[in-house]
Enzyme design. Structure first.
Site, PDB file in Angstrom:
ATOM      1  N   ARG A  64       0.815  -1.215   0.000  1.00  0.00           N
ATOM      2  CA  ARG A  64       0.000   0.000   0.000  1.00  0.00           C
ATOM      3  C   ARG A  64       0.849   1.265   0.000  1.00  0.00           C
ATOM      4  NH1 ARG A  64      -0.624  -1.975   5.247  1.00  0.00           N
ATOM      5  NH2 ARG A  64       0.163  -0.597   6.891  1.00  0.00           N
TER       6      ARG A  64
ATOM      7  N   ARG B 220      16.065 -14.487  16.184  1.00  0.00           N
ATOM      8  CA  ARG B 220      16.990 -14.272  17.301  1.00  0.00           C
ATOM      9  C   ARG B 220      17.489 -15.560  17.941  1.00  0.00           C
ATOM     10  NH1 ARG B 220      13.388  -9.608  20.257  1.00  0.00           N
ATOM     11  NH2 ARG B 220      13.904  -7.883  18.856  1.00  0.00           N
TER      12      ARG B 220
ATOM     13  N   CYS C 120      14.257  -4.795  23.087  1.00  0.00           N
ATOM     14  CA  CYS C 120      14.688  -3.520  23.672  1.00  0.00           C
ATOM     15  C   CYS C 120      14.868  -3.580  25.180  1.00  0.00           C
ATOM     16  CB  CYS C 120      13.714  -2.410  23.291  1.00  0.00           C
ATOM     17  SG  CYS C 120      11.974  -2.826  23.585  1.00  0.00           S
TER      18      CYS C 120
ATOM     19  N   HIS D 263      13.474   2.700  28.632  1.00  0.00           N
ATOM     20  CA  HIS D 263      13.074   1.544  29.443  1.00  0.00           C
ATOM     21  C   HIS D 263      13.879   1.557  30.740  1.00  0.00           C
ATOM     22  CE1 HIS D 263      10.550   0.293  26.338  1.00  0.00           C
ATOM     23  NE2 HIS D 263      11.125  -0.818  25.941  1.00  0.00           N
TER      24      HIS D 263
END
Length: 355
Positions: free
Chosen positions: A37, A107, A144, A237
């Site tokens: 799109r 990962r 993260c 964080h």
């Protein structure tokens, strides 16, 4: 210069890649890739630009390509959503591209490096065990929330050995992407559930701190228990960490081990100055997201409030602290870019030689 493409370029992580790479002296963005799109539109029209810095007009004029594109580049940065990243990244690796991914899909594959460059750069050697039928490969960076934790644990694990970790996270809203958490759920509230986050912290930490052996990475011999929460902070964080060490130590010794820890990247040649990966503050009211999240241009994790933790061990082996890291820079695009710089320093990604 190393020519780069960005997969998922219109999303939150993709935009962070665009912002960081647009002023990077080693990389040149030559292709932006997104969904069908968005394909065919100039990037400035396809992306709802959310970054604080102005969009680079050269990148803004690039026409968005779909995931079947074949750009002329040396490295591909992936900010794709995990719902599509696995197959798309594998396809690009099969076609001979060096894929540096922020997605979770690869990962834990035993042949794929899960890298924080200062923590486990030797794991890059796993690339040699990949077979995509081409010269392509995949390298990943962690979740993260995992990144801030392992950056603080590495010096302690090296100096004293780590047996067990309990971590409670307070994670920024930007970690949920855009549009992310609904405002009525986020404002003045804490959401004590982030799907899959606690499992990622437990498993990824063991691989990152693990030892590279002939048959792959042997996970670190420690236990991680995580409780993850979403809080109304924009970026950063924040993690409250309690650790049981193998060797008795004082809080002062633990803090000094983190302060004096030396990054293995100091032995390599990089095209840019690297910020300190970890700093320790004695300020009892630090770190705080509002004042410390951008340390080292967002690449430095800040540790504070290093204290004894008798709940973890009553014989002097318990220590607790807090750590803050920037989730979209160090915890996502910034770490992936540093991974690519490491690949370049090791000769696995080469700069374009102009005729």
């Amino acid at each position: 210069m190393i020519r780069a493409a960005i997969l998922g370029a219109t999303g939150a992580v993709g935009q962070t890649f665009v912002r960081l790479l647009s002023r990077h002296p080693l990389f040149e963005v030559v292709s932006v890739v997104a969904s069908e799109r968005s394909a065919g539109k100039p990037y400035r029209e396809a992306a709802r630009w959310l970054q604080a810095e102005t969009l680079d007009p050269i990148i803004g004029d690039l026409v968005v390509q779909d995931v079947h594109a074949s750009p002329d580049c040396e490295v591909v940065f992936s900010g794709l959503d995990a719902s599509v990243a696995g197959d798309v990244e594998a396809d690009w690796a099969r076609r001979g591209y060096a894929v540096v991914s922020n997605a979770r899909n690869w990962r834990m594959d035993p042949t794929v490096p899960l890298l924080v460059p200062e923590i486990n750069p030797d794991h890059v050697a796993l690339i040699d065990r990949q077979d995509w039928g081409s010269d392509g490969f995949i390298v990943t960076n962690p979740n993260c929330s995992t990144i801030g934790l392992v950056m603080a644990l590495r010096p302690l694990h090296d100096a004293f050995g780590v047996e067990a970790v309990h971590v409670v996270t307070m994670q920024a809203l930007s970690g949920a992407g855009y549009p992310g958490v609904a405002s009525l759920d986020a404002l003045g509230n804490v959401v004590p559930h982030i799907g899959g986050e606690e499992d990622k912290m437990a498993t990824e930490t063991l691989k990152i701190l693990g030892v590279l052996e002939d048959d792959g990475v042997r996970d670190a011999d420690l236990v991680v228990s995580a409780q993850c929460n979403r809080v109304p902070v924009v970026d950063g964080h924040f993690e409250a960490v309690s650790v049981r060490l193998k060797t008795p130590t004082t809080p002062e010794q633990a803090a000094e081990a983190m302060r004096s820890w030396r990054s293995p990247l100091e032995d390599l040649t990089f095209t840019t100055d690297l910020p300190a990966p970890l700093v320790v503050t004695d300020d009892p009211a630090a770190p705080q997201p509002r004042t410390h999240v951008n340390a080292g241009d967002g690449m430095t994790a800040t540790v504070g409030r290093v204290q004894a933790c008798p709940a973890m061990a009553s014989d002097g082996r318990g220590v607790k602290f807090v750590v803050l890291s920037h989730n979209t820079v160090r915890g996502a695009a910034g770490c992936a870019i540093l991974n690519a710089q490491l690949l370049h320093a090791q000769g696995r990604v080469q700069e374009r030689v102009e005729a």
